[in-house]
Structure formats: C-alpha cells, structure tokens
Scaffold this active site. Structure first.
Site, PDB file in Angstrom:
ATOM      1  N   GLY A   1     -82.524  42.111 -13.721  1.00 30.50           N
ATOM      2  CA  GLY A   1     -83.006  42.957 -12.701  1.00 30.50           C
ATOM      3  C   GLY A   1     -84.097  43.929 -12.969  1.00 30.50           C
ATOM      4  O   GLY A   1     -83.712  44.478 -13.982  1.00 30.50           O
TER       5      GLY A   1
ATOM      6  N   ARG B   1     -88.978  38.834 -21.626  1.00 25.63           N
ATOM      7  CA  ARG B   1     -89.335  38.350 -20.143  1.00 25.63           C
ATOM      8  C   ARG B   1     -90.613  38.934 -19.701  1.00 25.63           C
ATOM      9  O   ARG B   1     -90.850  40.078 -19.818  1.00 25.63           O
ATOM     10  CB  ARG B   1     -87.970  38.731 -19.387  1.00 25.63           C
ATOM     11  CG  ARG B   1     -86.799  38.163 -19.727  1.00 25.63           C
ATOM     12  CD  ARG B   1     -85.715  38.316 -18.603  1.00 25.63           C
ATOM     13  NE  ARG B   1     -85.915  37.177 -17.613  1.00 25.63           N
ATOM     14  CZ  ARG B   1     -85.356  37.521 -16.335  1.00 25.63           C
ATOM     15  NH1 ARG B   1     -84.447  38.688 -16.051  1.00 25.63           N
ATOM     16  NH2 ARG B   1     -85.548  36.677 -15.469  1.00 25.63           N
TER      17      ARG B   1
ATOM     18  N   GLN C   1     -77.564  34.400  -8.572  1.00 28.58           N
ATOM     19  CA  GLN C   1     -77.530  35.724  -8.485  1.00 28.58           C
ATOM     20  C   GLN C   1     -77.097  36.092  -7.248  1.00 28.58           C
ATOM     21  O   GLN C   1     -76.450  37.214  -7.041  1.00 28.58           O
ATOM     22  CB  GLN C   1     -78.762  36.498  -8.997  1.00 28.58           C
ATOM     23  CG  GLN C   1     -79.139  36.305 -10.534  1.00 28.58           C
ATOM     24  CD  GLN C   1     -80.248  35.158 -10.734  1.00 28.58           C
ATOM     25  OE1 GLN C   1     -79.958  34.098  -9.762  1.00 28.58           O
ATOM     26  NE2 GLN C   1     -81.165  35.366 -11.601  1.00 28.58           N
TER      27      GLN C   1
ATOM     28  N   ASP D   1     -89.874  42.257  -8.725  1.00 28.23           N
ATOM     29  CA  ASP D   1     -90.016  42.300 -10.129  1.00 28.23           C
ATOM     30  C   ASP D   1     -91.573  43.165 -10.675  1.00 28.23           C
ATOM     31  O   ASP D   1     -91.572  43.677 -11.445  1.00 28.23           O
ATOM     32  CB  ASP D   1     -90.120  41.299 -10.776  1.00 28.23           C
ATOM     33  CG  ASP D   1     -88.562  40.771 -10.685  1.00 28.23           C
ATOM     34  OD1 ASP D   1     -87.983  40.205  -9.822  1.00 28.23           O
ATOM     35  OD2 ASP D   1     -87.820  41.082 -11.865  1.00 28.23           O
TER      36      ASP D   1
ATOM     37  N   ASN E   1     -90.973  38.399  -7.005  1.00 26.76           N
ATOM     38  CA  ASN E   1     -89.517  38.461  -6.909  1.00 26.76           C
ATOM     39  C   ASN E   1     -88.779  37.135  -7.369  1.00 26.76           C
ATOM     40  O   ASN E   1     -89.804  36.217  -7.354  1.00 26.76           O
ATOM     41  CB  ASN E   1     -89.092  39.022  -5.325  1.00 26.76           C
ATOM     42  CG  ASN E   1     -87.614  39.498  -5.692  1.00 26.76           C
ATOM     43  OD1 ASN E   1     -87.150  40.237  -6.681  1.00 26.76           O
ATOM     44  ND2 ASN E   1     -86.873  38.917  -4.711  1.00 26.76           N
ATOM     45  N   LYS E   2     -87.755  36.978  -7.368  1.00 26.54           N
ATOM     46  CA  LYS E   2     -86.687  35.817  -7.718  1.00 26.54           C
ATOM     47  C   LYS E   2     -87.320  34.582  -6.943  1.00 26.54           C
ATOM     48  O   LYS E   2     -87.742  34.724  -5.641  1.00 26.54           O
ATOM     49  CB  LYS E   2     -85.255  36.020  -7.473  1.00 26.54           C
ATOM     50  CG  LYS E   2     -84.543  34.858  -7.779  1.00 26.54           C
ATOM     51  CD  LYS E   2     -84.490  34.403  -8.877  1.00 26.54           C
ATOM     52  CE  LYS E   2     -84.269  35.227 -10.109  1.00 26.54           C
ATOM     53  NZ  LYS E   2     -84.984  34.676 -11.448  1.00 26.54           N
TER      54      LYS E   2
HETATM   55  O1  MRU Z   1     -84.008  37.092 -12.975  1.00 30.63           O
HETATM   56  P1  MRU Z   1     -83.378  38.103 -12.628  1.00 30.63           P
HETATM   57  O2  MRU Z   1     -81.961  38.194 -12.197  1.00 30.63           O
HETATM   58  O3  MRU Z   1     -83.849  39.120 -13.518  1.00 30.63           O
HETATM   59  O4  MRU Z   1     -84.420  38.474 -11.207  1.00 30.63           O
HETATM   60  C1  MRU Z   1     -83.924  39.579 -10.456  1.00 30.63           C
HETATM   61  C2  MRU Z   1     -84.901  39.769  -9.142  1.00 30.63           C
HETATM   62  O5  MRU Z   1     -85.753  39.033  -9.022  1.00 30.63           O
HETATM   63  C3  MRU Z   1     -84.668  41.077  -8.326  1.00 30.63           C
HETATM   64  O6  MRU Z   1     -84.783  40.851  -6.940  1.00 30.63           O
HETATM   65  C4  MRU Z   1     -85.629  42.083  -9.159  1.00 30.63           C
HETATM   66  O7  MRU Z   1     -85.691  41.962 -10.398  1.00 30.63           O
HETATM   67  C5  MRU Z   1     -85.149  43.346  -8.271  1.00 30.63           C
HETATM   68  S1  MRU Z   1     -83.822  43.986  -8.888  1.00 30.63           S
HETATM   69  C6  MRU Z   1     -83.540  45.632  -8.210  1.00 30.63           C
END
Ligand code: MRU
Length: 343
Positions: free
Chosen positions: A49, A91, A196, A237, A247-248
C-alpha cells in the site's frame, strides 16, 4: 469492536509490521532489524500500500542509522545511501516509497555528526508515520461528504488501514462516512492475483462491523447493472500531473464500467502520492511481478506448466474517468491538481 493494530511502527531499533501475507487467517507481527529485512518484507508484500511504503522506506533507513557503528557523518551517510539503494529497487510504482526515502535522507544530510544523523532519521521516520494517520483522517473527512446515507460503495484492492500506517484512504472515506452516522454498504472486489480485496479489505471492514460483500473482479459489471452501485472509491499508487492515476491492476476496468453505468469514480490519496514531475500516466513505471502469482492460487497450480503469463501489478486509469481526487487539502477535479500545491 476488534482494533486494527498499527500497520507499521518504529519501536526502539526495530521495525514492527503486520505480516499481511498471513491475513485473514492469522494476525501476526514481524520484526525487521535491517534495511534488508524491510526490503524483503516490501518485496513479498508483507507490508504494502503506497502510504505504508513511505513509512517502511523511511524506517528501513532509521534502523540502518540506529544500528550503525559509524563514527563520522560521512560513514553513516554512506551506509544510508547503500540501504536507500536497496529499498529503491524493491517496487517501482508507488511514488510514496521514494518520497519516504528522500525525506529520511534529507533529514540525515542536514544533521550534524553520526549521532545527529541517527536521531534525525529516526525522528523523520516517526514523523512520516504520525502524519500519515492525520492526513488519512482529513482525507476521510473531505471524502465522506461525497457519500450519502444508504450508499453502496465499491472499492478495489485494499486502500485501508493496512495500506497505510492507520485509518486508510479509500476505506478512510468510508470509515468517516460511517462514523458520521451514514449507513454505507461496501462491495469489495476480490482483486486477483493476490486478493488484497478479499483478504484485507474484507478483514478490516468485518472487524469494524461495516457491511461488506466480496465479489470476484469479473462480477463488477453485473453488480453495477443489476444490483446498483452509488460510488466507487479507490486509492492510488501514483497520480501524474494530468490526473492519470496508477492503482492496483483492475482499477482501470472498474473505472470504465463506472463511466458506462454513470457511477462517480473517486480516487482518495494523500498529496504525497501526486507526482507533478510526470506529465501523464504513460510515464508511470508499472511493476511486473512473478508469473507464479498468476499460475498458482495459494500454492495450487491453476495454469499448465510452460504457458506464458503477464503479471502487471498496476494499471493506469485515465483522468477522464475520474470524477474527483480526494486529498487532505481538499477535493479537486483531476485536471485541477496544481491548485493543491498553491500556497
Ligand atoms: O500491490 P499493493 O497491494 O501494494 O497495491 C496497493 C494498491 O494498489 C492500493 O490501492 C494503493 O497503494 C493505495 S493504498 C492507500
């Protein structure tokens, strides 16, 4: 109501974090004693996140500084720069990870002597963590006004307390609306491949008794057309200067479906997620992860051996699909981001 522990914390010279890979089956903390430990936790998504990654990257430098035996500022700075390089490679997409590193390194370089650096980096890492919760509460307050009593709100991935140090961004908006007395029902996309939404968003909301229904990602269109969704709220992100939002993976498809069904699509994120150095979403680096995340579901192979797999962890939603971006400084249209940075 069962409390959600702080996702990540600097305690003494250790970083304590919730191992999110074990949820929802087990709530367990892990201890990181070095930048390498934190980097590995980031890579395997034990901590994840965007806002949580800002705290994690700064804390990786804090443990390095606190455990360093360096006697001079030059020596400790060299150790911090090496640790920073390691964390930088974990990342690429969430800009917050780099913001956390830059803040910690800046605090270090303006301190005096090795002892001053130790203290400054630890202080900065704690400040990032504390600010995160305050900022998220403000995002929640600003966004809650957009939700009405009785709304059904769809979210993708986990942008909750677990994705931040506490409270969450997209789920912060939902939390704030619920605390103000509105009855909100949440639809959580499962969020393949790492689930997630199913594992983390559902866990968080269930603990707080906020009604949540999990659907698989391919059900979103059906749910919007037959059941009805009043709003979509997701996290981010990295947001480019033109409002394009990474975003995801799967978020873009949700946004397109939302447009088709006339459902407002909101992004909730701290201003630290906005990267004004990038003109558009095309410049946002997209992480690609191991094929095994797709070919196996929790240890069981689901794809024949030898088949090609593509596993991007994020996608970019073009600004035209986004009704508004909810930040701690206010709610703006995606083409008005520069307003947030005017003093
Ligand atoms: O791969 P992840 O689980 O780190 O991805 C997270 C996301 O895409 C969240 O939606 C994003 O980081 C916002 S968290 C407040």
């Amino acid at each position: 109501m069962a409390k959600i522990p702080k996702t990540i914390e600097l305690r003494g010279n250790e970083v304590i974090l919730v191992d999110q890979t074990l949820l929802p089956l087990k709530l367990a903390m892990i201890k990181c004693k070095s930048a390498e430990d934190v980097a590995e936790a980031i890579e395997r998504l034990a901590v994840r996140g965007a806002p949580a990654l800002a705290a994690a990257s700064a804390m990786a430098l804090a443990v390095t500084a606190l455990r360093s035996k360096a006697r001079t500022k030059d020596q400790i700075m060299a150790e911090l720069n090496r640790a920073g390089e390691r964390v930088r490679r974990t990342r690429p997409t969430a800009v917050n990870l780099f913001v956390g590193l830059e803040r910690a390194l800046k605090a270090a370089s303006s301190a005096e002597g090795a002892a001053g650096v130790r203290e400054a980096v630890a202080r900065e890492a704690r400040a990032i963590a504390d600010e995160d919760v305050t900022v998220n509460k403000k995002i929640g307050e600003n966004g809650a006004a957009l939700l009405k009593d009785g709304d059904v709100v769809l979210t993708h991935c986990n942008a909750g307390a677990l994705a931040t140090v506490g409270y969450g961004t997209a789920l912060g908006v939902i939390r704030a609306a619920c605390s103000s007395g509105k009855k909100i029902k949440v639809i959580a996309d499962e969020t393949r491949p790492l689930l997630q939404g199913a594992r983390l968003t559902a866990w968080e909301l269930q603990r707080e008794k906020i009604p949540v229904t999990v659907i698989t990602d391919n059900m979103t269109g059906h749910v919007m057309s037959r059941i009805g969704v009043n709003a979509v709220v997701v996290g981010a992100d990295r947001i480019a200067a033109n409002g394009d939002t990474a975003n995801k993976i799967g978020t873009y498809s949700v946004a397109v479906l939302a447009k088709e069904h006339g459902v407002p699509f909101y992004v909730a994120a701290p201003t630290s997620t906005i990267d004004m150095t990038l003109k558009s979403g095309k410049e946002i680096p997209i992480e690609e992860r191991r094929p095994e995340e797709v070919t196996f579901i929790r240890g069981v192979r689901t794809v024949p051996k030898g088949v090609n797999v593509f596993n991007p962890a994020f996608d970019v939603t073009p600004a035209r699909y986004i009704r508004a971006i909810i930040t701690e400084r206010g709610v703006v249209r995606p083409n008005e981001l520069s307003k947030l940075f005017k003093r």
